[in-house]
Design a protein around this motif. Structure first.
Motif, PDB file in Angstrom:
ATOM      1  N   VAL A  72       0.869  -1.177   0.000  1.00 47.48           N
ATOM      2  CA  VAL A  72       0.000   0.000   0.000  1.00 47.48           C
ATOM      3  C   VAL A  72       0.910   1.233   0.000  1.00 47.48           C
ATOM      4  CG1 VAL A  72      -1.742   1.284   1.304  1.00 47.48           C
ATOM      5  CG2 VAL A  72      -1.808  -1.223   1.242  1.00 47.48           C
ATOM      6  N   PRO A  73       0.753   2.155  -0.978  1.00 46.76           N
ATOM      7  CA  PRO A  73       1.659   3.311  -1.010  1.00 46.76           C
ATOM      8  C   PRO A  73       1.389   4.273   0.154  1.00 46.76           C
ATOM      9  CG  PRO A  73      -0.039   3.536  -2.685  1.00 46.76           C
ATOM     10  CD  PRO A  73      -0.215   2.178  -2.079  1.00 46.76           C
ATOM     11  N   GLN A  74       2.395   5.120   0.414  1.00 50.19           N
ATOM     12  CA  GLN A  74       2.350   6.033   1.556  1.00 50.19           C
ATOM     13  C   GLN A  74       1.026   6.794   1.669  1.00 50.19           C
ATOM     14  OE1 GLN A  74       5.377   5.657   3.216  1.00 50.19           O
ATOM     15  NE2 GLN A  74       4.068   6.403   4.859  1.00 50.19           N
ATOM     16  N   GLU A  75       0.573   7.354   0.533  1.00 54.08           N
ATOM     17  CA  GLU A  75      -0.606   8.230   0.594  1.00 54.08           C
ATOM     18  C   GLU A  75      -1.908   7.481   0.898  1.00 54.08           C
ATOM     19  OE1 GLU A  75       1.352   7.661  -1.964  1.00 54.08           O
ATOM     20  OE2 GLU A  75       0.258   7.427  -3.848  1.00 54.08           O
ATOM     21  N   PHE A  76      -1.864   6.146   0.876  1.00 55.10           N
ATOM     22  CA  PHE A  76      -3.060   5.359   1.208  1.00 55.10           C
ATOM     23  C   PHE A  76      -2.886   4.604   2.538  1.00 55.10           C
ATOM     24  CE2 PHE A  76      -3.779   5.947  -3.322  1.00 55.10           C
ATOM     25  CZ  PHE A  76      -5.170   6.039  -3.429  1.00 55.10           C
ATOM     26  N   GLN A  77      -1.844   4.972   3.303  1.00 52.12           N
ATOM     27  CA  GLN A  77      -1.554   4.247   4.549  1.00 52.12           C
ATOM     28  C   GLN A  77      -2.765   4.145   5.477  1.00 52.12           C
ATOM     29  OE1 GLN A  77       1.040   2.195   5.742  1.00 52.12           O
ATOM     30  NE2 GLN A  77       1.254   2.500   3.547  1.00 52.12           N
TER      31      GLN A  77
END
Ligand SMILES: [Zn+2]
Length: 460
Positions: free
Chosen positions: A210-215
């Motif tokens: 999961v990328p940072q902006e969707f943590q």
């Protein structure tokens, strides 16, 4: 004696360009099917179908004839056309089917040298990931890079991979982690594949982490993968497989099942990175997946053809006996990537011996990637398979050729040297096939033939 070439017409100009005859091969490992009707299991893995003093004739990118050199040179068609054919004297050499590297991650920009040093100093895979390293640290580079730059990087990787005898490569996206960057990564794979004479099988790995902006909202990311990435990759024919990293710190079973279902809806095949860091019960995942055995009571034609296509599950460091016997009874190929265990400095390797002895279909791949397995060399993977996982050299070769082809559903075209298959060959400057795994990190591949195109490597 039947004619070796069994052809009666003259070579046309196009065929002359692409006719290739390998002769005097000391050991020609054909990997021909023999009695095997599916991926090689148990003792079938040890049978390389060797022809001594062998010959192979390839025309227009296909294998036309396979047999003994004396029959090839006596053949009227070969005698008539011999001056027009490119002939390679393989005296004292071994020829195998080109390796099928069924698991690579070539779309990245930079090596991960900080992670490398941290790991040497004692940090674990999970600690490195938590500190912003790992997969996420490759994302920024891929998002910023232009498509041409990524394509150049992928092409360089493919060229290095083929110099070690590999002719078919599965190539994943997975360091973009946004709709635009994942599609750009797949386009880069397509651009590079068009410039490389071998065969590339593209895979969408939007569900890598999961990328940072969707943590804080991982479900929204799963929805992005299922509702946008997969449909667009399918619609634009940019991927054949959808992969998911199902493990601690990545995606859970439930999300993996959703992603598998979206892949199926869009006509793509599925595969999974699984049980690398922690165990996921395989039966549960695969039973809940669209290839589920639970669907057997309510099958339509689409279900049947989906079931007929094998999945592959990769890594498999943490398996219990139930998982192993489930794999042994399934068509799912167990793809082992010991380069990752080596590079991560792990003492434990996947239980190859147990899997093979139980009857599972085992394949080997490099897992070429910047974080955990920066190697392009299938011979090095064979060496690890033999020394660390106790596979015999013959078992390792079968796992790296015909079973890799099965993992990619390319067994009709790849993985063995038989008339009608693609002209994918690797020539090794060794007298015995066992030396390929024996000479540690020594590059003995003198020639690679990719769809009939001959490349001379540094070893020649
Ligand atoms: Zn991988």
């Amino acid at each position: 004696m039947a004619a070796f070439a069994n052809r009666d017409h003259r070579l046309n100009r196009h065929e002359i360009d692409r006719a290739l005859l390998l002769v005097n091969i000391r050991q020609l490992g054909t990997l021909s099917a023999g009695r095997a009707s599916g991926p090689r299991r148990r003792t079938e893995l040890g049978d390389l179908g060797i022809i001594e003093r062998g010959a192979v004739l390839c025309v227009s990118g296909k294998i036309v004839s396979v047999g003994k050199t004396k029959d090839a040179l006596r053949d009227p068609w070969v005698r008539k056309n011999r001056k027009k054919i490119v002939e390679i004297d393989c005296a004292g050499k071994v020829v195998l089917p080109g390796f099928v590297d069924s698991h690579t991650h070539p779309v990245f920009v930079s090596p991960r040298l900080v992670d490398f040093e941290k790991r040497i100093a004692g940090a674990t895979y999970e600690q490195i990931a938590a500190a912003g390293g790992g997969i996420r640290s490759s994302v920024e580079g891929v998002r910023k890079a232009g498509k041409a730059q990524l394509a150049e990087r992928v092409l360089a990787a493919l060229q290095e991979i083929s110099s070690h005898g590999t002719t078919t490569v599965e190539a994943k996206s997975g360091y973009g982690l946004s709709l635009a960057a994942e599609l750009k990564s797949l386009e880069a794979i397509r651009t590079a594949a068009a410039k490389w004479p071998g065969t590339v099988v593209p895979t969408l790995l939007g569900a890598h982490v999961v990328p940072q902006e969707f943590q804080d909202k991982p479900q929204e990311y799963v929805a992005l993968v299922c509702e946008h990435m997969i449909p667009q990759a399918a619609k634009r024919k940019l991927a054949q497989f959808v992969d998911v990293f199902c493990d601690t710190g990545a995606f859970g079973e439930e999300d993996s099942v959703k992603i598998f279902a979206a892949a199926r809806t869009n006509g793509l095949q599925v595969r999974a990175h699984i049980s690398q860091l922690t165990r996921t019960p395989l039966k549960r995942l695969l039973t809940f997946s669209p290839a589920s055995l639970d669907h057997l009571d309510h099958l339509d034609d689409g279900d049947i053809s989906f079931l007929a296509r094998s999945n592959t599950v990769d890594h498999l460091d943490h398996l219990d006996d139930g998982d192993i016997s489930f794999l042994a009874r399934s068509n799912t190929v167990a793809t082992l990537v010991p380069g990752a265990n080596y590079f991560l400095g792990l003492r434990k390797y996947p239980p190859a011996r147990k899997l093979i002895d139980a009857g599972a279909a085992v394949a080997l791949a490099t897992d070429y990637n910047p974080g955990s397995s920066p190697t392009a060399s299938m011979p090095f993977v064979l060496s690890l398979a033999c020394t660390q996982m106790k596979m015999s050299p013959a078992e390792a070769i079968s796992a790296a050729t015909i079973n890799g082809a099965w993992a990619l559903r390319l067994q009709e075209r790849k993985g063995s040297i038989e008339p009608g298959k693609d002209a994918d060959l690797a020539v090794f400057d060794v007298a015995d096939y066992r030396e390929i795994a024996y000479w540690l990190t020594s590059d003995r591949c003198s020639h690679t033939v990719l769809n009939g195109q001959l490349l001379r490597n540094g070893a020649d």
